[in-house]
Design an enzyme around this catalytic site. Structure first.
Site, short mmCIF file in Angstrom:
data_model
loop_
_atom_site.label_atom_id
_atom_site.label_comp_id
_atom_site.label_asym_id
_atom_site.label_seq_id
_atom_site.Cartn_x
_atom_site.Cartn_y
_atom_site.Cartn_z
N GLY A 104 0.76 -1.25 0.00
CA GLY A 104 0.00 0.00 0.00
C GLY A 104 0.79 1.29 0.00
O GLY A 104 0.33 2.30 -0.51
N GLU B 86 3.66 3.98 6.41
CA GLU B 86 2.43 3.22 6.15
C GLU B 86 1.47 4.04 5.30
O GLU B 86 1.48 5.27 5.37
CB GLU B 86 1.72 2.90 7.48
CG GLU B 86 1.77 1.46 7.91
CD GLU B 86 0.94 0.49 7.08
OE1 GLU B 86 0.80 0.69 5.86
OE2 GLU B 86 0.44 -0.48 7.65
N ASP C 86 -5.35 1.34 10.54
CA ASP C 86 -6.75 1.07 10.86
C ASP C 86 -6.82 0.49 12.27
O ASP C 86 -6.90 1.21 13.25
CB ASP C 86 -7.30 0.12 9.79
CG ASP C 86 -8.77 -0.15 9.96
OD1 ASP C 86 -9.38 0.43 10.87
OD2 ASP C 86 -9.33 -0.93 9.17
N LYS D 204 -7.20 6.04 10.64
CA LYS D 204 -8.60 5.78 10.98
C LYS D 204 -8.79 5.80 12.49
O LYS D 204 -7.83 5.57 13.23
CB LYS D 204 -9.03 4.43 10.40
CG LYS D 204 -9.25 4.45 8.90
CD LYS D 204 -9.92 3.18 8.42
CE LYS D 204 -10.17 3.21 6.93
NZ LYS D 204 -10.80 1.97 6.45
N PHE E 211 -14.26 3.16 3.70
CA PHE E 211 -13.37 2.38 2.86
C PHE E 211 -12.82 3.22 1.71
O PHE E 211 -13.56 3.77 0.91
CB PHE E 211 -14.06 1.13 2.33
CG PHE E 211 -13.08 0.19 1.70
CD1 PHE E 211 -12.18 -0.52 2.48
CD2 PHE E 211 -12.99 0.07 0.32
CE1 PHE E 211 -11.23 -1.36 1.91
CE2 PHE E 211 -12.05 -0.77 -0.27
CZ PHE E 211 -11.17 -1.48 0.53
N ASP F 159 -5.92 -0.35 -2.02
CA ASP F 159 -6.60 -1.23 -2.97
C ASP F 159 -7.95 -1.72 -2.48
O ASP F 159 -8.24 -1.74 -1.28
CB ASP F 159 -5.74 -2.47 -3.21
CG ASP F 159 -5.71 -3.39 -1.99
OD1 ASP F 159 -5.29 -2.92 -0.90
OD2 ASP F 159 -6.15 -4.55 -2.10
#
Ligand code: IMP
Ligand code: MG
Length: 179
Positions: A48, A102, A106, A134, A155, A162
């Site tokens: 990511g 990162e 989450d 988050k 999301f 992704d």
């Protein structure tokens, strides 16, 4: 910016490229003053963070290295889940400043696992940088040192993030429609 469809889901624009890059510039400036003059190694977490890491590194003005690692998390039947390292760290971090890079934090499982692992390797300092944060991470008391944007529990895809492996190439960040 128009909406995009990835597999079975629809996404609408959330953060455009210009806003993302401006914010990354500010984050890099913070690092340029905080870490200047020290030997620093950036450890970016695949997959990511590849786009974020590239744009961040272009704006870093002190001598530093970057390397990539890969971890996977398995939720399994336990609520805590487990994280496994699948592409490890080759370089030594002993007595060096380390910045973990990162894309999004989450539940914090990934970062927590990494911090525990890296702490054992005697770095001079250990910092966490995440483009997106988050609210779940804050519940477990993880406070990253550098954060791009705090977002809700929604999301997101694009700019490295992704949906089922797709959408990482999008230059903007999108949110799932209706969230
Ligand atoms: P956690 O912090 O251990 O829960 O895991 C963070 C990882 O979950 C990130 O590196 C992403 O790969 C993935 N992730 C979390 N939220 C999203 C999202 O909104 N879109 C895409 N991937 C996400
Ligand atoms: Mg990821």
């Amino acid at each position: 910016m128009s909406p995009v469809k990835i597999l079975d889901r629809s996404f609408i624009p959330f953060l455009n490229e210009e806003r993302i890059l401006n914010r990354i510039g500010e984050m890099a400036d913070e690092m340029n003053s905080e870490l200047a003059g020290d030997d620093t190694i950036f450890i970016a977490i695949l997959n990511g963070s590849f786009m974020f890491a590239a744009d961040l590194m272009k704006r870093i003005r002190f001598p530093s290295q970057i390397t990539f690692i890969k971890v996977t998390s398995y939720a399994g039947t336990q609520s805590t889940g487990t994280v496994q390292s699948v592409l490890g760290l080759n370089q030594s971090i002993v007595n060096r400043n380390v910045v973990i890079v990162e894309d999004i934090i989450d539940s914090d499982l990934t970062i927590d696992f990494l911090l525990q692992d890296l702490r054992k390797q005697a770095p001079l300092s250990l910092r966490v940088c995440s483009l997106l944060l988050k609210p779940g991470a804050l519940q477990v008391d993880l406070k990253p040192d550098f954060v791009g944007f705090e977002v809700e529990n929604q999301f997101l895809v694009g700019y490295g993030l992704d949906y089922d492996g797709y959408g990482r190439n999008l230059r903007h960040i999108y949110v799932e429609e209706g969230q």
